[in-house]
Design an enzyme around this catalytic site. Structure first.
Site, PDB file in Angstrom:
ATOM      1  N   GLU A 199      -0.789  -9.129  -0.692  1.00  0.00           N
ATOM      2  CA  GLU A 199      -2.056  -9.596  -0.646  1.00  0.00           C
ATOM      3  C   GLU A 199      -2.987  -9.685  -1.691  1.00  0.00           C
ATOM      4  O   GLU A 199      -3.851 -10.323  -1.920  1.00  0.00           O
ATOM      5  CB  GLU A 199      -2.627  -8.411   0.383  1.00  0.00           C
ATOM      6  CG  GLU A 199      -2.302  -8.440   1.754  1.00  0.00           C
ATOM      7  CD  GLU A 199      -2.732  -7.425   2.666  1.00  0.00           C
ATOM      8  OE1 GLU A 199      -2.083  -6.555   2.585  1.00  0.00           O
ATOM      9  OE2 GLU A 199      -3.469  -7.923   3.769  1.00  0.00           O
ATOM     10  N   ALA A 203       0.852  -1.134   0.084  1.00  0.00           N
ATOM     11  CA  ALA A 203      -0.070   0.153   0.060  1.00  0.00           C
ATOM     12  C   ALA A 203       0.983   1.350   0.034  1.00  0.00           C
ATOM     13  O   ALA A 203       1.990   1.051   0.286  1.00  0.00           O
ATOM     14  CB  ALA A 203      -0.996  -0.117   1.349  1.00  0.00           C
ATOM     15  N   GLU A 229       4.319  -5.368   7.429  1.00  0.00           N
ATOM     16  CA  GLU A 229       3.259  -4.509   8.066  1.00  0.00           C
ATOM     17  C   GLU A 229       3.779  -4.253   9.463  1.00  0.00           C
ATOM     18  O   GLU A 229       3.700  -3.087  10.194  1.00  0.00           O
ATOM     19  CB  GLU A 229       1.902  -4.646   7.989  1.00  0.00           C
ATOM     20  CG  GLU A 229       1.223  -4.529   6.862  1.00  0.00           C
ATOM     21  CD  GLU A 229       1.280  -5.624   5.606  1.00  0.00           C
ATOM     22  OE1 GLU A 229       2.246  -6.604   5.970  1.00  0.00           O
ATOM     23  OE2 GLU A 229       0.610  -5.416   4.609  1.00  0.00           O
ATOM     24  N   GLY A 248       0.493  -5.133   0.652  1.00  0.00           N
ATOM     25  CA  GLY A 248      -0.640  -5.080  -0.111  1.00  0.00           C
ATOM     26  C   GLY A 248      -0.333  -5.762  -1.336  1.00  0.00           C
ATOM     27  O   GLY A 248      -1.428  -6.271  -1.989  1.00  0.00           O
TER      28      GLY A 248
HETATM   29  N1  COA Z   1       4.737   3.255  -0.619  1.00  0.00           N
HETATM   30  C1  COA Z   1       5.177   4.333  -0.816  1.00  0.00           C
HETATM   31  N2  COA Z   1       6.145   4.553  -1.433  1.00  0.00           N
HETATM   32  C2  COA Z   1       6.913   3.391  -1.766  1.00  0.00           C
HETATM   33  C3  COA Z   1       6.629   2.198  -1.280  1.00  0.00           C
HETATM   34  C4  COA Z   1       5.281   2.121  -0.362  1.00  0.00           C
HETATM   35  N3  COA Z   1       5.071   0.825  -0.074  1.00  0.00           N
HETATM   36  N4  COA Z   1       7.531   1.196  -1.470  1.00  0.00           N
HETATM   37  C5  COA Z   1       8.439   1.936  -2.153  1.00  0.00           C
HETATM   38  N5  COA Z   1       8.300   3.255  -2.302  1.00  0.00           N
HETATM   39  C6  COA Z   1       8.882   4.362  -3.025  1.00  0.00           C
HETATM   40  C7  COA Z   1       9.982   4.922  -2.207  1.00  0.00           C
HETATM   41  O1  COA Z   1       9.731   5.903  -1.403  1.00  0.00           O
HETATM   42  C8  COA Z   1      11.120   5.389  -3.042  1.00  0.00           C
HETATM   43  O2  COA Z   1      10.403   6.796  -3.597  1.00  0.00           O
HETATM   44  P1  COA Z   1      11.434   7.959  -3.536  1.00  0.00           P
HETATM   45  O3  COA Z   1      12.296   7.627  -4.907  1.00  0.00           O
HETATM   46  O4  COA Z   1      10.233   8.927  -4.169  1.00  0.00           O
HETATM   47  O5  COA Z   1      11.966   8.166  -2.405  1.00  0.00           O
HETATM   48  C9  COA Z   1      10.782   4.472  -4.372  1.00  0.00           C
HETATM   49  O6  COA Z   1       9.383   3.673  -4.184  1.00  0.00           O
HETATM   50  C10 COA Z   1      11.809   3.604  -4.657  1.00  0.00           C
HETATM   51  O7  COA Z   1      11.905   2.818  -3.357  1.00  0.00           O
HETATM   52  P2  COA Z   1      13.475   2.862  -2.534  1.00  0.00           P
HETATM   53  O8  COA Z   1      13.009   2.158  -1.183  1.00  0.00           O
HETATM   54  O9  COA Z   1      14.190   3.770  -3.009  1.00  0.00           O
HETATM   55  O10 COA Z   1      14.058   1.413  -3.229  1.00  0.00           O
HETATM   56  P3  COA Z   1      15.004   0.196  -2.640  1.00  0.00           P
HETATM   57  O11 COA Z   1      15.188  -0.513  -3.834  1.00  0.00           O
HETATM   58  O12 COA Z   1      15.964   0.878  -1.774  1.00  0.00           O
HETATM   59  O13 COA Z   1      13.805  -0.585  -1.717  1.00  0.00           O
HETATM   60  C11 COA Z   1      11.892  -1.953  -0.767  1.00  0.00           C
HETATM   61  C12 COA Z   1      12.839  -1.400  -2.184  1.00  0.00           C
HETATM   62  C13 COA Z   1      10.879  -2.528  -1.604  1.00  0.00           C
HETATM   63  C14 COA Z   1      12.682  -2.882  -0.077  1.00  0.00           C
HETATM   64  C15 COA Z   1      11.550  -0.577  -0.215  1.00  0.00           C
HETATM   65  O14 COA Z   1      11.223   0.542  -1.105  1.00  0.00           O
HETATM   66  C16 COA Z   1      10.466  -0.753   0.820  1.00  0.00           C
HETATM   67  O15 COA Z   1      10.746  -1.379   2.019  1.00  0.00           O
HETATM   68  N6  COA Z   1       9.335  -0.287   0.685  1.00  0.00           N
HETATM   69  C17 COA Z   1       8.167  -0.633   1.474  1.00  0.00           C
HETATM   70  C18 COA Z   1       7.769  -2.033   1.905  1.00  0.00           C
HETATM   71  C19 COA Z   1       6.383  -2.039   2.711  1.00  0.00           C
HETATM   72  O16 COA Z   1       6.728  -1.891   3.668  1.00  0.00           O
HETATM   73  N7  COA Z   1       5.256  -2.269   2.222  1.00  0.00           N
HETATM   74  C20 COA Z   1       4.273  -2.578   3.010  1.00  0.00           C
HETATM   75  C21 COA Z   1       3.396  -1.339   3.187  1.00  0.00           C
HETATM   76  S1  COA Z   1       2.066  -1.540   4.349  1.00  0.00           S
END
Ligand code: COA
Length: 257
Positions: A117, A68, A137, A114
Protein backbone atom coordinates in the site's frame (compact mmCIF):
# COMPACT_ATOMS: atom_id res chain seq x y z
CA UNK A 1 16.42 18.69 7.55
CA UNK A 2 16.00 16.52 10.65
CA UNK A 3 17.84 13.21 10.26
CA UNK A 4 17.53 12.09 13.88
CA UNK A 5 15.23 9.08 13.53
CA UNK A 6 15.22 5.56 15.01
CA UNK A 7 13.11 3.62 12.52
CA UNK A 8 14.05 5.30 9.27
CA UNK A 9 17.23 6.67 7.66
CA UNK A 10 17.04 9.95 5.74
CA UNK A 11 19.72 10.94 3.24
CA UNK A 12 19.92 13.76 0.77
CA UNK A 13 21.78 13.05 -2.48
CA UNK A 14 21.91 16.30 -4.48
CA UNK A 15 18.23 17.10 -5.09
CA UNK A 16 16.90 13.65 -4.09
CA UNK A 17 15.82 12.67 -0.60
CA UNK A 18 16.16 8.95 0.10
CA UNK A 19 14.06 7.67 2.98
CA UNK A 20 14.85 4.08 4.00
CA UNK A 21 12.70 2.17 6.45
CA UNK A 22 15.13 0.74 8.94
CA UNK A 23 13.66 -2.19 10.87
CA UNK A 24 15.49 -4.87 8.96
CA UNK A 25 15.09 -7.56 11.64
CA UNK A 26 11.30 -7.14 11.42
CA UNK A 27 11.42 -6.94 7.62
CA UNK A 28 10.77 -3.21 7.91
CA UNK A 29 7.22 -3.74 9.21
CA UNK A 30 5.40 -0.46 9.80
CA UNK A 31 4.74 0.10 13.47
CA UNK A 32 3.23 3.33 14.76
CA UNK A 33 6.60 4.96 15.49
CA UNK A 34 7.82 4.24 11.98
CA UNK A 35 4.67 5.76 10.46
CA UNK A 36 5.13 8.79 12.66
CA UNK A 37 8.74 9.24 11.60
CA UNK A 38 7.81 8.72 7.94
CA UNK A 39 5.20 11.46 8.30
CA UNK A 40 7.73 13.98 9.62
CA UNK A 41 10.48 13.04 7.16
CA UNK A 42 8.18 13.28 4.14
CA UNK A 43 6.69 16.62 5.24
CA UNK A 44 10.23 17.99 5.80
CA UNK A 45 11.40 16.80 2.39
CA UNK A 46 8.37 18.31 0.70
CA UNK A 47 9.07 21.66 2.36
CA UNK A 48 12.81 21.68 1.63
CA UNK A 49 13.36 23.71 -1.51
CA UNK A 50 16.57 21.98 -2.59
CA UNK A 51 14.76 18.62 -2.79
CA UNK A 52 13.03 17.84 -6.09
CA UNK A 53 11.94 14.26 -5.43
CA UNK A 54 11.84 11.45 -2.86
CA UNK A 55 12.75 7.77 -3.01
CA UNK A 56 11.20 5.42 -0.46
CA UNK A 57 12.95 2.11 0.11
CA UNK A 58 13.75 -0.46 2.79
CA UNK A 59 17.05 -1.24 4.49
CA UNK A 60 18.57 -4.60 3.56
CA UNK A 61 18.12 -6.96 0.63
CA UNK A 62 15.06 -8.84 1.82
CA UNK A 63 12.23 -6.42 2.33
CA UNK A 64 10.84 -3.09 1.23
CA UNK A 65 8.15 -3.37 3.92
CA UNK A 66 6.53 -6.68 4.97
CA UNK A 67 3.35 -4.95 6.10
CA UNK A 68 1.85 -3.22 9.07
CA UNK A 69 3.39 -4.47 12.30
CA UNK A 70 1.18 -7.44 13.15
CA UNK A 71 2.59 -7.45 16.70
CA UNK A 72 0.55 -4.29 17.37
CA UNK A 73 -2.73 -5.92 16.24
CA UNK A 74 -3.83 -8.37 18.98
CA UNK A 75 -5.27 -5.76 21.36
CA UNK A 76 -7.16 -3.94 18.60
CA UNK A 77 -10.93 -3.61 18.39
CA UNK A 78 -12.99 -1.93 15.65
CA UNK A 79 -12.46 1.53 17.10
CA UNK A 80 -8.69 1.11 17.31
CA UNK A 81 -8.70 -0.37 13.78
CA UNK A 82 -10.51 2.66 12.39
CA UNK A 83 -8.13 4.99 14.19
CA UNK A 84 -5.11 3.09 12.83
CA UNK A 85 -6.40 3.33 9.29
CA UNK A 86 -7.44 7.00 9.56
CA UNK A 87 -4.18 8.05 11.15
CA UNK A 88 -2.01 6.13 8.69
CA UNK A 89 -3.94 7.41 5.69
CA UNK A 90 -3.95 11.03 6.73
CA UNK A 91 -0.38 11.19 8.05
CA UNK A 92 1.46 9.08 5.49
CA UNK A 93 -0.39 7.42 2.62
CA UNK A 94 -2.47 10.43 1.53
CA UNK A 95 0.49 12.77 2.07
CA UNK A 96 2.52 10.64 -0.37
CA UNK A 97 -0.34 10.29 -2.86
CA UNK A 98 -0.98 14.04 -2.89
CA UNK A 99 2.64 15.18 -2.62
CA UNK A 100 3.61 18.04 -4.89
CA UNK A 101 6.98 16.40 -5.61
CA UNK A 102 7.44 13.00 -7.26
CA UNK A 103 7.84 10.07 -4.86
CA UNK A 104 9.25 6.79 -6.16
CA UNK A 105 8.97 3.44 -4.37
CA UNK A 106 12.19 1.47 -4.83
CA UNK A 107 10.92 -2.02 -3.94
CA UNK A 108 13.85 -4.09 -2.70
CA UNK A 109 12.13 -7.36 -1.72
CA UNK A 110 8.87 -8.08 0.09
CA UNK A 111 6.20 -5.42 -0.37
CA UNK A 112 3.28 -6.96 1.49
CA UNK A 113 0.12 -5.54 3.02
CA UNK A 114 0.85 -2.00 4.22
CA UNK A 115 4.18 -2.25 2.38
CA UNK A 116 2.49 -2.71 -0.98
CA UNK A 117 0.00 0.00 0.00
CA UNK A 118 2.93 2.32 0.70
CA UNK A 119 4.34 1.58 -2.77
CA UNK A 120 0.88 2.07 -4.29
CA UNK A 121 0.58 5.54 -2.74
CA UNK A 122 3.86 6.55 -4.47
CA UNK A 123 3.76 8.06 -7.95
CA UNK A 124 6.07 5.52 -9.62
CA UNK A 125 7.22 2.04 -8.60
CA UNK A 126 10.57 0.47 -9.49
CA UNK A 127 11.00 -3.14 -8.38
CA UNK A 128 14.12 -5.20 -7.88
CA UNK A 129 14.08 -8.67 -9.46
CA UNK A 130 13.69 -10.24 -6.00
CA UNK A 131 10.53 -8.25 -5.18
CA UNK A 132 7.49 -10.15 -3.95
CA UNK A 133 4.27 -8.19 -3.82
CA UNK A 134 0.94 -9.01 -2.24
CA UNK A 135 -1.95 -8.05 0.01
CA UNK A 136 -2.23 -11.01 2.42
CA UNK A 137 -4.65 -9.29 4.84
CA UNK A 138 -7.51 -11.75 4.18
CA UNK A 139 -5.29 -14.49 5.60
CA UNK A 140 -5.33 -12.53 8.88
CA UNK A 141 -9.09 -12.00 8.76
CA UNK A 142 -8.67 -8.42 7.56
CA UNK A 143 -8.66 -6.40 4.36
CA UNK A 144 -6.16 -3.74 3.32
CA UNK A 145 -6.74 -0.59 5.38
CA UNK A 146 -4.30 1.93 3.96
CA UNK A 147 -6.00 2.50 0.61
CA UNK A 148 -4.94 -0.79 -1.01
CA UNK A 149 -8.39 -1.83 -2.25
CA UNK A 150 -8.76 1.52 -4.00
CA UNK A 151 -5.28 2.24 -5.34
CA UNK A 152 -4.58 -1.32 -6.52
CA UNK A 153 -7.91 -1.42 -8.37
CA UNK A 154 -7.22 1.95 -10.00
CA UNK A 155 -3.75 0.83 -11.06
CA UNK A 156 -4.29 -2.70 -12.35
CA UNK A 157 -8.07 -2.95 -12.81
CA UNK A 158 -10.75 -4.82 -10.90
CA UNK A 159 -9.92 -8.33 -12.12
CA UNK A 160 -6.24 -8.37 -11.16
CA UNK A 161 -6.94 -6.43 -7.95
CA UNK A 162 -9.60 -8.85 -6.79
CA UNK A 163 -7.41 -11.85 -7.57
CA UNK A 164 -4.50 -10.40 -5.59
CA UNK A 165 -6.67 -9.31 -2.65
CA UNK A 166 -8.92 -12.40 -2.46
CA UNK A 167 -6.19 -15.01 -2.83
CA UNK A 168 -3.68 -13.09 -0.69
CA UNK A 169 -1.03 -14.65 -2.95
CA UNK A 170 2.32 -13.01 -3.54
CA UNK A 171 3.32 -12.18 -7.11
CA UNK A 172 6.86 -11.74 -8.37
CA UNK A 173 8.34 -8.64 -10.00
CA UNK A 174 7.90 -9.83 -13.60
CA UNK A 175 4.21 -10.62 -13.03
CA UNK A 176 3.80 -7.23 -11.32
CA UNK A 177 5.36 -5.57 -14.37
CA UNK A 178 3.09 -7.45 -16.75
CA UNK A 179 -0.06 -6.15 -15.05
CA UNK A 180 1.22 -2.57 -14.64
CA UNK A 181 1.67 -2.79 -10.89
CA UNK A 182 5.30 -1.67 -11.20
CA UNK A 183 6.88 0.57 -13.84
CA UNK A 184 10.26 -1.17 -14.08
CA UNK A 185 12.05 -4.31 -12.91
CA UNK A 186 15.82 -4.04 -12.47
CA UNK A 187 18.56 -6.03 -10.72
CA UNK A 188 18.69 -5.18 -7.00
CA UNK A 189 22.11 -3.52 -7.49
CA UNK A 190 20.56 -1.05 -9.95
CA UNK A 191 17.40 -0.24 -8.00
CA UNK A 192 18.49 3.10 -6.56
CA UNK A 193 20.33 4.11 -9.73
CA UNK A 194 17.21 3.58 -11.83
CA UNK A 195 15.04 5.43 -9.30
CA UNK A 196 17.48 8.36 -9.13
CA UNK A 197 17.70 8.51 -12.93
CA UNK A 198 13.92 8.75 -13.16
CA UNK A 199 13.85 11.56 -10.62
CA UNK A 200 16.67 13.41 -12.32
CA UNK A 201 14.76 13.22 -15.62
CA UNK A 202 11.64 14.62 -13.91
CA UNK A 203 13.75 17.30 -12.19
CA UNK A 204 14.70 18.80 -15.53
CA UNK A 205 11.07 19.85 -15.94
CA UNK A 206 9.19 22.72 -14.36
CA UNK A 207 8.55 21.91 -10.66
CA UNK A 208 5.26 23.80 -10.75
CA UNK A 209 4.13 21.88 -13.82
CA UNK A 210 5.19 18.58 -12.20
CA UNK A 211 3.08 19.40 -9.10
CA UNK A 212 0.13 20.44 -11.23
CA UNK A 213 0.37 17.24 -13.28
CA UNK A 214 0.32 15.11 -10.11
CA UNK A 215 -2.78 16.95 -8.85
CA UNK A 216 -4.53 16.63 -12.20
CA UNK A 217 -3.73 12.91 -12.55
CA UNK A 218 -4.88 12.29 -8.95
CA UNK A 219 -8.13 14.06 -9.75
CA UNK A 220 -8.86 11.49 -12.47
CA UNK A 221 -10.16 9.32 -9.64
CA UNK A 222 -12.78 11.94 -8.74
CA UNK A 223 -15.74 13.29 -10.66
CA UNK A 224 -13.98 16.66 -10.97
CA UNK A 225 -10.95 15.31 -12.87
CA UNK A 226 -11.45 17.24 -16.10
CA UNK A 227 -12.20 20.46 -14.24
CA UNK A 228 -9.11 20.11 -12.03
CA UNK A 229 -6.99 19.50 -15.13
CA UNK A 230 -8.44 22.60 -16.81
CA UNK A 231 -7.78 24.81 -13.78
CA UNK A 232 -4.26 23.48 -13.20
CA UNK A 233 -3.49 23.95 -16.91
CA UNK A 234 -4.83 27.50 -16.88
CA UNK A 235 -2.97 28.50 -13.69
CA UNK A 236 0.39 27.46 -15.13
CA UNK A 237 0.10 30.13 -17.82
CA UNK A 238 0.61 32.67 -15.04
CA UNK A 239 3.94 31.25 -13.83
CA UNK A 240 7.54 32.31 -14.50
CA UNK A 241 8.40 28.68 -15.21
CA UNK A 242 5.90 28.63 -18.07
CA UNK A 243 7.48 31.76 -19.54
CA UNK A 244 10.97 30.25 -19.19
CA UNK A 245 9.87 26.94 -20.77
CA UNK A 246 8.28 28.58 -23.78
CA UNK A 247 11.07 31.11 -24.29
CA UNK A 248 13.70 28.38 -24.04
CA UNK A 249 11.92 26.36 -26.71
CA UNK A 250 11.58 29.33 -29.03
CA UNK A 251 15.21 30.33 -28.41
CA UNK A 252 16.32 26.72 -29.09
CA UNK A 253 17.98 26.30 -25.68
CA UNK A 254 17.37 24.14 -22.61
CA UNK A 255 15.02 25.65 -19.98
CA UNK A 256 16.45 26.62 -16.64
CA UNK A 257 13.90 25.64 -13.98
N1 COA B 1 4.65 -7.51 11.29
C1 COA B 1 5.45 -7.79 12.35
N2 COA B 1 6.54 -8.55 12.26
C2 COA B 1 6.85 -9.04 11.04
C3 COA B 1 6.08 -8.80 9.91
C4 COA B 1 4.93 -7.98 10.06
N3 COA B 1 4.13 -7.64 9.05
N4 COA B 1 6.62 -9.44 8.85
C5 COA B 1 7.72 -10.06 9.31
N5 COA B 1 7.86 -9.84 10.65
C6 COA B 1 8.91 -10.31 11.54
C7 COA B 1 8.73 -11.77 11.89
O1 COA B 1 7.79 -11.91 12.94
C8 COA B 1 10.13 -12.14 12.30
O2 COA B 1 10.37 -11.63 13.59
P1 COA B 1 11.17 -12.56 14.68
O3 COA B 1 12.50 -12.84 14.04
O4 COA B 1 11.26 -11.67 15.88
O5 COA B 1 10.34 -13.78 14.85
C9 COA B 1 10.99 -11.33 11.32
O6 COA B 1 10.15 -10.27 10.87
C10 COA B 1 11.46 -12.11 10.12
O7 COA B 1 10.31 -12.68 9.49
P2 COA B 1 10.19 -14.24 9.16
O8 COA B 1 8.73 -14.55 9.06
O9 COA B 1 11.00 -15.05 10.09
O10 COA B 1 10.86 -14.26 7.70
P3 COA B 1 10.57 -15.29 6.54
O11 COA B 1 11.61 -15.07 5.52
O12 COA B 1 10.40 -16.67 7.06
O13 COA B 1 9.14 -14.86 5.94
C11 COA B 1 7.47 -13.28 5.17
C12 COA B 1 8.98 -13.62 5.30
C13 COA B 1 7.40 -11.87 4.61
C14 COA B 1 6.84 -14.25 4.17
C15 COA B 1 6.77 -13.40 6.52
O14 COA B 1 7.52 -12.64 7.48
C16 COA B 1 5.38 -12.86 6.54
O15 COA B 1 4.46 -13.53 6.04
N6 COA B 1 5.16 -11.66 7.12
C17 COA B 1 3.84 -11.08 7.30
C18 COA B 1 3.33 -10.54 6.01
C19 COA B 1 1.94 -9.98 6.19
O16 COA B 1 0.98 -10.70 6.46
N7 COA B 1 1.81 -8.67 6.01
C20 COA B 1 0.54 -7.99 6.09
C21 COA B 1 0.29 -7.45 7.42
S1 COA B 1 -1.32 -6.68 7.50
Amino acid sequence: MNTDYHNIIVNQDTSTCIISINREKKLNALNRDTLDELHHAIIDALKEESIRGIILTGVGEKAFVAGADIAEFPAFDSIAGKELSLEGQSKVFDVIHQAGKPIIAAINGFALGGGLELALACHVRVAAQNAQLGLPEVSLGLIPGYGGTQRLTQLVGRGHALEIILTGDRIDAEKALSIGLVNYVVPLSELLIKSKNLLSKISKNSPRAVSAAIRAVNASQTTEGYEVEMNEFANLFGTEEFKEGVHAFLEKRKPNF
